[in-house]
Design an enzyme around this catalytic site. Structure first.
Site, mmCIF file in Angstrom:
data_model
loop_
_atom_site.group_PDB
_atom_site.id
_atom_site.type_symbol
_atom_site.label_atom_id
_atom_site.label_comp_id
_atom_site.label_asym_id
_atom_site.label_seq_id
_atom_site.Cartn_x
_atom_site.Cartn_y
_atom_site.Cartn_z
ATOM 1 N N PRO A 25 43.876 35.734 47.769
ATOM 2 C CA PRO A 25 44.823 34.960 46.952
ATOM 3 C C PRO A 25 46.267 35.313 47.276
ATOM 4 O O PRO A 25 46.625 36.482 47.353
ATOM 5 C CB PRO A 25 44.476 35.395 45.518
ATOM 6 C CG PRO A 25 43.855 36.755 45.667
ATOM 7 C CD PRO A 25 43.153 36.747 46.981
ATOM 8 N N HIS A 56 46.601 45.559 47.731
ATOM 9 C CA HIS A 56 47.455 44.382 47.566
ATOM 10 C C HIS A 56 48.317 44.172 48.816
ATOM 11 O O HIS A 56 49.459 43.731 48.737
ATOM 12 C CB HIS A 56 48.340 44.565 46.332
ATOM 13 C CG HIS A 56 48.596 43.314 45.539
ATOM 14 N ND1 HIS A 56 47.976 43.034 44.362
ATOM 15 C CD2 HIS A 56 49.429 42.259 45.755
ATOM 16 C CE1 HIS A 56 48.417 41.874 43.876
ATOM 17 N NE2 HIS A 56 49.298 41.387 44.701
ATOM 18 N N ASP A 91 40.358 44.139 51.687
ATOM 19 C CA ASP A 91 41.463 43.473 52.381
ATOM 20 C C ASP A 91 42.586 44.474 52.588
ATOM 21 O O ASP A 91 42.494 45.624 52.175
ATOM 22 C CB ASP A 91 41.934 42.207 51.629
ATOM 23 C CG ASP A 91 42.763 42.495 50.384
ATOM 24 O OD1 ASP A 91 43.260 43.626 50.196
ATOM 25 O OD2 ASP A 91 42.915 41.558 49.573
HETATM 26 C C1 LIG Z 1 52.874 36.468 49.781
HETATM 27 C C2 LIG Z 1 51.734 37.161 49.112
HETATM 28 C C3 LIG Z 1 51.362 36.785 47.834
HETATM 29 C C4 LIG Z 1 50.299 37.423 47.195
HETATM 30 N N1 LIG Z 1 49.907 36.991 45.958
HETATM 31 C C5 LIG Z 1 48.824 37.544 45.368
HETATM 32 C C6 LIG Z 1 48.333 37.028 44.142
HETATM 33 O O1 LIG Z 1 48.864 36.080 43.589
HETATM 34 N N2 LIG Z 1 47.241 37.630 43.599
HETATM 35 C C7 LIG Z 1 46.593 38.696 44.202
HETATM 36 O O2 LIG Z 1 45.605 39.199 43.667
HETATM 37 N N3 LIG Z 1 47.038 39.179 45.384
HETATM 38 C C8 LIG Z 1 48.113 38.628 45.978
HETATM 39 N N4 LIG Z 1 48.536 39.088 47.196
HETATM 40 C C9 LIG Z 1 47.753 40.132 47.875
HETATM 41 C C10 LIG Z 1 46.645 39.495 48.727
HETATM 42 O O3 LIG Z 1 45.660 38.895 47.941
HETATM 43 C C11 LIG Z 1 45.941 40.522 49.619
HETATM 44 O O4 LIG Z 1 45.487 41.592 48.830
HETATM 45 C C12 LIG Z 1 46.844 41.054 50.738
HETATM 46 O O5 LIG Z 1 47.691 40.050 51.237
HETATM 47 C C13 LIG Z 1 45.974 41.586 51.860
HETATM 48 O O6 LIG Z 1 46.761 42.175 52.840
HETATM 49 P P1 LIG Z 1 47.199 41.446 54.205
HETATM 50 O O7 LIG Z 1 48.300 40.511 53.823
HETATM 51 O O8 LIG Z 1 47.669 42.572 55.023
HETATM 52 O O9 LIG Z 1 45.993 40.707 54.736
HETATM 53 C C14 LIG Z 1 49.607 38.474 47.847
HETATM 54 C C15 LIG Z 1 49.984 38.846 49.138
HETATM 55 C C16 LIG Z 1 51.031 38.201 49.772
HETATM 56 C C17 LIG Z 1 51.385 38.614 51.178
#
Ligand SMILES: Cc1cc2nc3c(=O)[nH]c(=O)nc-3n(C[C@H](O)[C@H](O)[C@H](O)COP(=O)(O)O)c2cc1C
Length: 399
Positions: free
Chosen positions: A80, A279, A310
């Site tokens: 997400p 996150h 992740d």
């Molecule tokens: C721009 C952005 C917005 C995100 N928004 C959410 C969110 O709304 N809810 C959530 O659970 N995680 C959020 N995340 C975390 C992602 O779900 C995920 O855990 C993370 O991007 C994984 O790492 P990676 O970007 O290195 O693949 C967000 C990440 C990014 C980069």
């Protein structure tokens, strides 16, 4: 350069950097404080090496992975990511479309800019919903009801946002409340005309559509955003966990678990799965990377629920390594978001294709015809090479 020319996720990242105003790109890219977590997530994968076997028939390779009673075509899905429409109008549903095309899960963010019902329409079999619980319990309960009525298979409760973290890039870029259009933000927009035209053509600030129904009637995009800020982040405890678990009749996943004891408790209280995640290095800068804590978590609960992961995945080999260490399924956040920002559904699909192709080649090169055969025996146990200096490391190389 067209999106099809992107050779790897790093190419997509650079294209997104060119396309987006700095304020938007930094929001996607950034971690918090010194961004130790961000670097640590990626470096954790470099500490592992894959030990190939040869003279094995790898003329066909299988990536199909069964998860919660369903077969997905690939061992990874889309994590997400909030306010996707700020980077590409309609971005949430474009990610959903790409997930349907590839037959992988798409987790709609609790801070999405499309509605649960719209995601269910575009991706009835592939969309999951991630809950950011509101301070007002009734809102969280209603969101759960809506996801249930829309027929979504899986609810994901994100638990690693007790407070907003200190994202220094956003502070420096002026992307903090109260939002004000400063001359440097305007200039940043003017330097990225393709993005700016699309932004203005669609009426400026996108709406948090899932939240609009709870905000005062007729609220503008800005007022809905203010409402979301007043409602989140909210303090969540195991008590709320139990409430949501009771309300949700289908698969229940907790995202952001990093401690084996929390994983045990989630299993005891009826979670079907956990996403080991920090996150993407965006919440606690001095946390370990999920890959580092994965073996201990697997030992604690691997036989009780589905362990997913992740954070930091940029290569197919990262996916393979995480599978060797016991993660049943992986998710990517930034990789598909970069692609979407640049070219919508086509861009998200390009990111997925790149990762699929890399996993496929790595499996063949390892002598492993089926990703479901992977385990710790495929990892080299003989020690690490000298560390790579940070400035030469992956995306930390000069652009
Ligand atoms: C721009 C952005 C917005 C995100 N928004 C959410 C969110 O709304 N809810 C959530 O659970 N995680 C959020 N995340 C975390 C992602 O779900 C995920 O855990 C993370 O991007 C994984 O790492 P990676 O970007 O290195 O693949 C967000 C990440 C990014 C980069």
């Amino acid at each position: 350069m067209t999106i099809e020319k992107a050779v790897n996720i790093e190419d997509l990242r650079r294209m997104a950097k060119r396309h987006l105003p700095r304020l938007c790109f930094d929001f996607i890219e950034g971690g918090l404080e010194d961004e130790h977590g961000l670097a640590r997530n990626e470096r954790a994968f470099d500490r592992h090496a894959l030990l190939p076997r040869y003279l094995i028939d790898v003329s066909t390779r299988v990536q199909t992975t069964s998860l919660f009673g369903r077969n997905y075509a690939l061992p990874f899905g889309i994590a997400p990511t909030g306010i996707a429409a700020l980077f590409r109008r309609g971005g949430d549903l474009m990610l959903a479309e790409a997930a349907v095309k590839a037959n992988i899960p798409f987790i709609m963010s609790g801070a999405s800019t499309a509605s649960i019902e719209a995601a269910a329409k575009v991706a009835p079999e592939n969309a999951w919903y991630q809950l950011y619980a509101a301070r007002d319990l009734k809102i969280a309960e209603d969101m759960i009801r809506r996801a249930r009525d829309a027929g979504l298979s899986t609810l994901v409760l994100t638990v690693d946002v007790p407070v907003n973290s200190k994202r220094e890039r956003n502070i420096r870029n002026g992307f903090v409340r109260p939002y004000r259009l400063t001359p440097s933000i305007v200039l940043d927009g003017l330097r990225h005309p393709a993005w700016l035209i699309e932004y203005l053509r669609h009426g400026g600030l996108p709406v948090f559509e899932n939240w609009a129904t709870y905000a005062p009637a007729g609220a503008s995009a800005q007022q809905v955003s203010d409402f979301v800020s007043a409602q989140t982040p909210s303090t969540q405890t195991w008590r709320e966990f139990e409430i949501y678990r009771r309300l949700w009749p289908r698969k229940f996943v907790v995202k952001g678990i990093m401690h084996p004891d929390d994983a045990r408790r989630a299993a005891e209280l009826g979670a079907d799965g956990i996403m080991v995640s920090n996150h993407g290095g965006r919440q606690l800068d001095r946390a370990p990377s999920p890959l580092e804590v994965l073996p201990a978590i697997n030992a604690a609960v691997g036989d009780k629920l589905t362990v997913m992961l992740d954070s930091g995945i940029r290569r197919g080999s990262d996916i393979v390594i995480a599978r060797c260490l016991g993660a049943k399924f992986l998710f990517v956040g930034r990789a598909t978001l970069y692609g979407t920002a640049v070219a919508g559904t086509r861009g998200a699909t390009r990111a997925i294709d790149i990762l699929r192709d890399e996993v496929d080649r790595v499996l063949a090169q390892m002598g492993c015809p089926d990703i479901n055969q992977l385990g710790p025996e495929w990892l080299w146990r003989g020690g690490e090479p000298a560390p790579i200096p940070p400035q030469q490391h992956r995306q930390f190389a000069a652009d």
